[in-house]
Design an enzyme around this catalytic site. Sequence first.
Site, PDB file in Angstrom:
ATOM      1  CE  LYS A   1     -28.244  40.045  47.260  1.00  0.00           C
ATOM      2  NZ  LYS A   1     -29.376  40.181  48.097  1.00  0.00           N
TER       3      LYS A   1
ATOM      4  CE1 TYR B   1     -28.166  39.096  43.145  1.00  0.00           C
ATOM      5  CE2 TYR B   1     -30.111  37.732  42.490  1.00  0.00           C
ATOM      6  CZ  TYR B   1     -29.534  38.293  43.538  1.00  0.00           C
ATOM      7  OH  TYR B   1     -29.918  38.523  44.809  1.00  0.00           O
TER       8      TYR B   1
ATOM      9  CE1 TYR C   1     -30.388  41.351  52.077  1.00  0.00           C
ATOM     10  CE2 TYR C   1     -30.925  39.658  53.717  1.00  0.00           C
ATOM     11  CZ  TYR C   1     -30.379  39.998  52.696  1.00  0.00           C
ATOM     12  OH  TYR C   1     -29.519  39.181  52.005  1.00  0.00           O
TER      13      TYR C   1
ATOM     14  CB  VAL D   1     -31.937  32.572  51.328  1.00  0.00           C
ATOM     15  CG1 VAL D   1     -32.563  33.989  51.591  1.00  0.00           C
ATOM     16  CG2 VAL D   1     -31.269  32.617  49.763  1.00  0.00           C
TER      17      VAL D   1
ATOM     18  CB  SER E   1     -27.633  37.671  50.002  1.00  0.00           C
ATOM     19  OG  SER E   1     -28.705  37.732  49.307  1.00  0.00           O
TER      20      SER E   1
END
Length: 304
Positions: free
Chosen positions: A67, A189, A240, A258, A64
């Site tokens: 991103k 992705y 998050y 992760v 992530s």
Amino acid sequence: MIDYQAILDEIYQRLQQRVDKGEVASYIPELAQVAPEKFGIYLNRIKGDDFYVGDWDEPFSIQSISKVLSFAKAFSLQKNQVFKRLDVEPSGNPFNHLSLLELENGIPRNPFINSGAIVIADMLISLLDNPKEDFLQFVRDISNDQTIQFNKKVAASEAETGYNNYAAANLLKSFGNLKNDVDEVLDFYFHQCSIEMNCKQLTKAFYPFANRGKCMQGKPHLTLNQVKRVNAIMLTCGFYDEAGEFAFEVGLPGKSGVGGGIVALLPGEFTIACWSPGLNEKGNSYLGMHALELFTTKTNLSIF
Ligand code: GLN
């Protein structure tokens, strides 16, 4: 004068002894193969020497963390148009949460939860000639490192078990917030998430966010205004439902993945990356969170 090496050594010694190092992500089978005892830190200072400890030169899956880079690319191409299709509010929910997306009519809360990053992937597919290749080239250029690669095995492994992301993409499609094919968007992705870097490369990739948009070689990649906005979203949404905790304990904009990586930065001062594959229950690196808390506490360096 801060003795950075002594501080990094002390953090490393102290945390490496911990028996509880969290759980390595297993929902992407290929990630479950990574040795849980790996642990490294790299500090890249804007106006000074670098310092490092442990497994800082071993590549891992950035997941992530990618991103931030995909959002930065879409934002630099599309400007504020991107905010027609997603928001910039913390979700207070796990990265793969779906019900809020349904409730809010397919507009993801922010670009750093999975649904938001999938919308960004969709934008990049529409904007780039050869989406995967062009995005990888952008990552290499911003990091000033032409050796950075996708890990095809990790991308394929995630495609096999990525049911939650298929659900998110289908939901987005049903709300009209995905222009391209679900499979094509997820292929992009999963590839962006599979990019491998070591801690040093990560600090270079995020250098422009600490250096007014310019990479280590002084080349401008982002405007000051874009850097301000991306850093703000990292601070509020980078972890998050643990974003508040990270701001409280560490006090820096940052982003986790992760794969066990965390990168954080203090504008004008440094970028820092940690890697320890064991995750806490929120999906953030267990030792990485502690390492950065100790770092900003011991150095007294944070945005606050
Ligand atoms: N590729 C992972 C996923 O979509 C990224 C999640 C993460 O790093 N938090 O589930």
